[in-house]
Design an enzyme around this catalytic site. Structure first.
Site, PDB file in Angstrom:
ATOM      1  N   GLU A 204      -1.567  -5.494   8.481  1.00 21.39           N
ATOM      2  CA  GLU A 204      -0.774  -4.947   9.589  1.00 21.39           C
ATOM      3  C   GLU A 204      -1.423  -5.265  10.931  1.00 21.39           C
ATOM      4  O   GLU A 204      -2.648  -5.302  11.041  1.00 21.39           O
ATOM      5  CB  GLU A 204      -0.644  -3.421   9.435  1.00 21.39           C
ATOM      6  CG  GLU A 204       0.186  -3.018   8.233  1.00 21.39           C
ATOM      7  CD  GLU A 204       0.410  -1.509   8.144  1.00 21.39           C
ATOM      8  OE1 GLU A 204       0.095  -0.774   9.112  1.00 21.39           O
ATOM      9  OE2 GLU A 204       0.903  -1.073   7.092  1.00 21.39           O
TER      10      GLU A 204
ATOM     11  N   ASP B   6       0.843  -1.204   0.000  1.00 19.57           N
ATOM     12  CA  ASP B   6       0.000   0.000   0.000  1.00 19.57           C
ATOM     13  C   ASP B   6       0.882   1.258   0.000  1.00 19.57           C
ATOM     14  O   ASP B   6       0.383   2.376  -0.100  1.00 19.57           O
ATOM     15  CB  ASP B   6      -1.015  -0.002   1.148  1.00 19.57           C
ATOM     16  CG  ASP B   6      -0.365  -0.003   2.519  1.00 19.57           C
ATOM     17  OD1 ASP B   6       0.876  -0.159   2.615  1.00 19.57           O
ATOM     18  OD2 ASP B   6      -1.103   0.141   3.520  1.00 19.57           O
ATOM     19  N   SER B   7       2.216   1.055   0.040  1.00 19.44           N
ATOM     20  CA  SER B   7       3.140   2.170  -0.176  1.00 19.44           C
ATOM     21  C   SER B   7       2.915   2.779  -1.555  1.00 19.44           C
ATOM     22  O   SER B   7       3.403   3.869  -1.837  1.00 19.44           O
ATOM     23  CB  SER B   7       4.591   1.695  -0.034  1.00 19.44           C
ATOM     24  OG  SER B   7       4.837   0.564  -0.835  1.00 19.44           O
TER      25      SER B   7
ATOM     26  N   GLU C  38       9.080  -4.476  10.480  1.00 16.95           N
ATOM     27  CA  GLU C  38       9.495  -3.185   9.913  1.00 16.95           C
ATOM     28  C   GLU C  38      10.068  -2.252  10.975  1.00 16.95           C
ATOM     29  O   GLU C  38       9.452  -2.056  12.038  1.00 16.95           O
ATOM     30  CB  GLU C  38       8.303  -2.503   9.213  1.00 16.95           C
ATOM     31  CG  GLU C  38       8.686  -1.135   8.638  1.00 16.95           C
ATOM     32  CD  GLU C  38       7.702  -0.552   7.639  1.00 16.95           C
ATOM     33  OE1 GLU C  38       6.715  -1.224   7.293  1.00 16.95           O
ATOM     34  OE2 GLU C  38       7.936   0.601   7.215  1.00 16.95           O
TER      35      GLU C  38
ATOM     36  N   LYS D 207      -1.380  -9.388   2.743  1.00 20.09           N
ATOM     37  CA  LYS D 207      -0.645  -8.960   3.950  1.00 20.09           C
ATOM     38  C   LYS D 207      -1.519  -7.992   4.718  1.00 20.09           C
ATOM     39  O   LYS D 207      -2.209  -7.158   4.112  1.00 20.09           O
ATOM     40  CB  LYS D 207       0.676  -8.291   3.577  1.00 20.09           C
ATOM     41  CG  LYS D 207       1.410  -7.691   4.802  1.00 20.09           C
ATOM     42  CD  LYS D 207       2.857  -7.325   4.499  1.00 20.09           C
ATOM     43  CE  LYS D 207       3.041  -5.985   3.872  1.00 20.09           C
ATOM     44  NZ  LYS D 207       2.496  -4.834   4.630  1.00 20.09           N
TER      45      LYS D 207
END
Ligand code: KIV
Length: 273
Positions: free
Chosen positions: A120, A49-50, A187, A118
């Protein structure tokens, strides 16, 4: 029946089986052309989503939508044949309930054909991860710095640099593994903590700003290619695409202005009579 031997695409179980083995190579990609290149060298391609920041110039990943992820996920699937393609679940598409998460993930998997998603979050996401995995959705976890939480954490600061903060981060990684995730991104976490987590969790850890002891590494492609104007400390630049693109654009502009482009090779002659 086709007689062509096609290279099999890697699956989530293939990546899961790489714990403690040869390091897993992962990069992000958001479109077909870069996916084609990345696919030749990587085990995992993450449609992160970056893309909100890299492709759309957003300040954070928070405004990214499910439709944006699906569109770019589809492009990456078209451009790749070998790597496991993992699509990031964007903020707001999975946190409300397990059912909301399943509906969003099912859309992503059906509409892109990707092999995993993925999401978070550590302990707070374990019920959701277990629910998804039991229903056929392979999940990659993401702990440590979770950029979608920027509005509650306040800044993109490295985590666990004080040993008293280690417990919750370690618990998050263990919980995600226990819930059935096939791997977990760590991260921006202090190096000794990332190494410790990698030694403790039974699933592959994929580091970004974490530790060389992780089971794999991931970077944002545009960051390592030298295209992003600002990058975090943990990025190593393997290319200088920004200056190369600028030189190419400047050359084009000069040629257009001087009428040196198009040249004889770039125009169509009339058919011979
Ligand atoms: O969105 C993304 O690109 C990511 C990576 C930085 C792991 O989540």
């Amino acid at each position: 029946m086709s007689t062509q031997a096609e290279a099999r695409r890697l699956t989530a179980p293939d990546i899961r089986s790489r714990k403690g083995g040869t390091p897993i190579v992962a990069l992000t990609s958001y479109h077909a052309h870069t996916a084609r290149i990345v696919d030749q060298h990587c085990d995992v391609i993450l449609v992160g989503d970056s893309l909100g920041m890299v492709m759309h110039g957003l300040e954070t990943t928070v405004p990214v939508t499910l439709d944006m992820m699906i569109l770019q996920g589809l492009a990456v699937m078209r451009g790749s044949r070998h790597a496991l393609v993992v699509v990031d679940m964007p903020f707001g598409s999975y946190e409300a309930s397990r059912e909301q998460a399943f509906a969003s993930c099912a859309r992503v998997m059906k509409e892109t054909g990707c092999g995993a998603v993925k999401l978070e979050g550590g302990r707070r996401m374990v019920e959701t991860i277990a629910f998804l995995v039991q229903r056929g959705v392979p999940v990659m976890g993401h702990v440590g710095l979770t950029p979608q939480a920027i509005n509650t954490i306040g800044s993109f600061r490295a985590q666990g640099r004080d040993e008293k903060d280690w417990g919750p981060i370690e618990d998050d990684a263990l919980a995600v593994a226990e819930a059935g995730a096939f791997s977990v991104v760590i991260e921006a976490v202090a190096e000794p903590l990332a190494a410790r987590i990698s030694a403790k969790v039974p699933i592959p850890t994929i580091g970004i700003g974490a530790s060389a002891a992780c089971d794999g590494q991931i970077l944002v492609l545009e960051d390592m290619l030298g295209l992003s104007p600002r990058v975090p400390k943990f990025v190593r630049r393997y290319g200088q695409l920004g200056p190369s693109i600028e030189a190419a654009v400047a050359g084009y502009a000069a040629d257009v202005r001087s009428r040196a482009f198009p040249g004889p090779d770039n125009v169509y002659a009339m058919k011979a009579k």
